[in-house]
Design a protein around this motif. Structure first.
Motif, PDB file in Angstrom:
ATOM      1  N   GLU A  35      28.743  44.306 -46.254  1.00 33.73           N
ATOM      2  CA  GLU A  35      30.063  44.833 -46.617  1.00 33.73           C
ATOM      3  C   GLU A  35      30.725  45.516 -45.423  1.00 33.73           C
ATOM      4  O   GLU A  35      31.930  45.342 -45.183  1.00 33.73           O
ATOM      5  CB  GLU A  35      29.948  45.814 -47.775  1.00 33.73           C
ATOM      6  CG  GLU A  35      31.305  46.372 -48.194  1.00 33.73           C
ATOM      7  CD  GLU A  35      31.234  47.274 -49.404  1.00 33.73           C
ATOM      8  OE1 GLU A  35      32.295  47.763 -49.835  1.00 33.73           O
ATOM      9  OE2 GLU A  35      30.124  47.501 -49.914  1.00 33.73           O
ATOM     10  N   LEU A  36      29.940  46.281 -44.664  1.00 33.01           N
ATOM     11  CA  LEU A  36      30.489  46.941 -43.490  1.00 33.01           C
ATOM     12  C   LEU A  36      31.024  45.931 -42.482  1.00 33.01           C
ATOM     13  O   LEU A  36      32.146  46.063 -41.982  1.00 33.01           O
ATOM     14  CB  LEU A  36      29.412  47.809 -42.836  1.00 33.01           C
ATOM     15  CG  LEU A  36      29.745  48.389 -41.463  1.00 33.01           C
ATOM     16  CD1 LEU A  36      30.998  49.259 -41.517  1.00 33.01           C
ATOM     17  CD2 LEU A  36      28.560  49.174 -40.921  1.00 33.01           C
ATOM     18  N   LEU A  65      35.047  45.672 -41.652  1.00 35.01           N
ATOM     19  CA  LEU A  65      35.486  45.968 -40.293  1.00 35.01           C
ATOM     20  C   LEU A  65      36.305  44.820 -39.722  1.00 35.01           C
ATOM     21  O   LEU A  65      37.302  45.032 -39.031  1.00 35.01           O
ATOM     22  CB  LEU A  65      34.289  46.258 -39.396  1.00 35.01           C
ATOM     23  CG  LEU A  65      34.633  46.675 -37.961  1.00 35.01           C
ATOM     24  CD1 LEU A  65      35.358  48.012 -37.954  1.00 35.01           C
ATOM     25  CD2 LEU A  65      33.390  46.741 -37.100  1.00 35.01           C
ATOM     26  N   GLN A  66      35.901  43.617 -40.018  1.00 41.92           N
ATOM     27  CA  GLN A  66      36.657  42.457 -39.539  1.00 41.92           C
ATOM     28  C   GLN A  66      38.022  42.366 -40.204  1.00 41.92           C
ATOM     29  O   GLN A  66      39.012  41.999 -39.561  1.00 41.92           O
ATOM     30  CB  GLN A  66      35.860  41.182 -39.803  1.00 41.92           C
ATOM     31  CG  GLN A  66      34.610  41.052 -38.949  1.00 41.92           C
ATOM     32  CD  GLN A  66      33.724  39.899 -39.384  1.00 41.92           C
ATOM     33  OE1 GLN A  66      33.853  39.373 -40.503  1.00 41.92           O
ATOM     34  NE2 GLN A  66      32.814  39.489 -38.512  1.00 41.92           N
ATOM     35  N   ALA A  67      38.090  42.711 -41.486  1.00 44.26           N
ATOM     36  CA  ALA A  67      39.334  42.534 -42.237  1.00 44.26           C
ATOM     37  C   ALA A  67      40.303  43.693 -42.068  1.00 44.26           C
ATOM     38  O   ALA A  67      41.516  43.482 -41.942  1.00 44.26           O
ATOM     39  CB  ALA A  67      39.011  42.347 -43.719  1.00 44.26           C
ATOM     40  N   PRO A  83      40.406  53.088 -45.328  1.00 43.41           N
ATOM     41  CA  PRO A  83      39.430  54.070 -45.835  1.00 43.41           C
ATOM     42  C   PRO A  83      38.159  53.411 -46.355  1.00 43.41           C
ATOM     43  O   PRO A  83      37.071  53.978 -46.248  1.00 43.41           O
ATOM     44  CB  PRO A  83      40.196  54.770 -46.956  1.00 43.41           C
ATOM     45  CG  PRO A  83      41.640  54.559 -46.633  1.00 43.41           C
ATOM     46  CD  PRO A  83      41.723  53.220 -45.960  1.00 43.41           C
ATOM     47  N   GLU A  84      38.292  52.214 -46.918  1.00 47.17           N
ATOM     48  CA  GLU A  84      37.119  51.520 -47.435  1.00 47.17           C
ATOM     49  C   GLU A  84      36.132  51.171 -46.331  1.00 47.17           C
ATOM     50  O   GLU A  84      34.920  51.106 -46.569  1.00 47.17           O
ATOM     51  CB  GLU A  84      37.543  50.245 -48.166  1.00 47.17           C
ATOM     52  CG  GLU A  84      38.293  50.474 -49.455  1.00 47.17           C
ATOM     53  CD  GLU A  84      39.777  50.779 -49.238  1.00 47.17           C
ATOM     54  OE1 GLU A  84      40.477  51.059 -50.238  1.00 47.17           O
ATOM     55  OE2 GLU A  84      40.237  50.745 -48.064  1.00 47.17           O
ATOM     56  N   THR A  85      36.651  50.954 -45.127  1.00 52.46           N
ATOM     57  CA  THR A  85      35.767  50.663 -44.006  1.00 52.46           C
ATOM     58  C   THR A  85      34.983  51.903 -43.606  1.00 52.46           C
ATOM     59  O   THR A  85      33.776  51.833 -43.336  1.00 52.46           O
ATOM     60  CB  THR A  85      36.577  50.133 -42.808  1.00 52.46           C
ATOM     61  OG1 THR A  85      37.288  48.949 -43.213  1.00 52.46           O
ATOM     62  CG2 THR A  85      35.668  49.781 -41.642  1.00 52.46           C
TER      63      THR A  85
END
Length: 273
Positions: A134-135, A139-141, A146-148
């Motif tokens: 998920e990380l 990070l790519q998207a 905040p979700e990152t």
């Protein structure tokens, strides 16, 4: 290049605490990464572009450097190497260099986790492949979302939790911690050597990874330094001196135009730690 802890570190005991992940900073600035997990030295250097990377291909996490991943020292060092990669990524994120941070944030899953997961399970800890994935995806998207940040915190918390697989009496033992610190320092020297050709840095990722590992080693020493000074003052002084001398080689997360120390000098310092 003093790196103050991001929060109070009770040596490897905060395995159930939530990790407060700083966005990254230059060494010596507030918010530099802490290193409360621990973990396994790779014996081999890795190169970019898939040429003999870390993990199962023989680099980090492959059980080199005298510690297999099934040993407490090896398991602990592998987790700590993950923190080193994240530390390098956070430094770049703090500069707004999300694209440059992505490979460092991806290294724990791409190069280390595959060898580690069976040992995580054997030690009764929770696997954390989903959190790593998920990380990497977030990070790519959307690196600034905040979700990152929440995903970064989740990975840190998972590493904390995985450290519960090391018995408390070992996590509290300065000799155990020193063994891991030495592996991190020697891994940093290997990465630094891979980064330099002649009098120039030719592999920036290796330079940045090596800085991350050194920062983690420094953080690991800080909480045990008082006890180590009482029980083995010569060793404590030697480690502190070695780290201080090594830190000159990494003035910033971005490599200088010319190496401050040669790979040979860095290796000699690391082997003497």
């Amino acid at each position: 290049m003093t790196v103050p802890p991001r929060r109070v570190v009770a040596l490897f005991l905060a395995v159930s605490a939530s990790a407060v992940l700083a966005a990254g900073c230059e060494p010596g600035e507030p918010g530099a990464p802490s290193a409360q997990g621990m973990a396994t030295h790779p014996g081999a250097m890795h190169t970019e572009g898939g040429e003999g990377g870390e993990g199962a291909e023989g680099g980090e996490g492959a059980g080199g450097g005298g510690f297999g991943v099934r040993s407490p020292e090896g398991y602990a060092t592998t987790l700590q190497l993950m923190r080193g990669h994240l530390a390098a990524g956070r430094q770049l994120l703090a500069r707004g260099m999300a694209a440059e941070a992505q490979p460092h944030i991806a290294h724990p899953i791409d190069e280390l986790y595959g060898d580690l997961e069976p040992e995580v399970q054997r030690r009764g800890a929770r696997p954390f492949l989903d959190q790593l994935t998920e990380l990497k995806t977030r990070l790519q998207a959307a690196p600034a979302a905040p979700e990152t940040s929440a995903a970064l915190e989740a990975v840190e918390a998972s590493i904390d939790q995985a450290m519960a697989g090391v018995p408390p009496q070992q996590r509290e033992d300065p000799a155990f911690v020193v063994a891991v610190i030495r592996e991190l320092i020697r891994t940093a020297a290997e990465e630094y050597d891979a980064a330099v050709a002649g009098d120039r840095f030719v592999e920036v990722l290796e330079y940045q990874d090596s800085l991350g590992f050194l920062l983690v080693a420094e953080q690991l020493l800080e909480p045990i330094a008082p006890a180590l000074k009482r029980t083995n003052p010569e060793q404590a002084a030697k480690l502190q001196k070695t780290l201080a001398e090594l830190k000159r080689a990494w003035p910033s997360i971005l490599p200088p135009a010319r190496p401050v120390l040669t790979p040979g000098q860095v290796t000699a310092l690391a082997l003497g730690a």
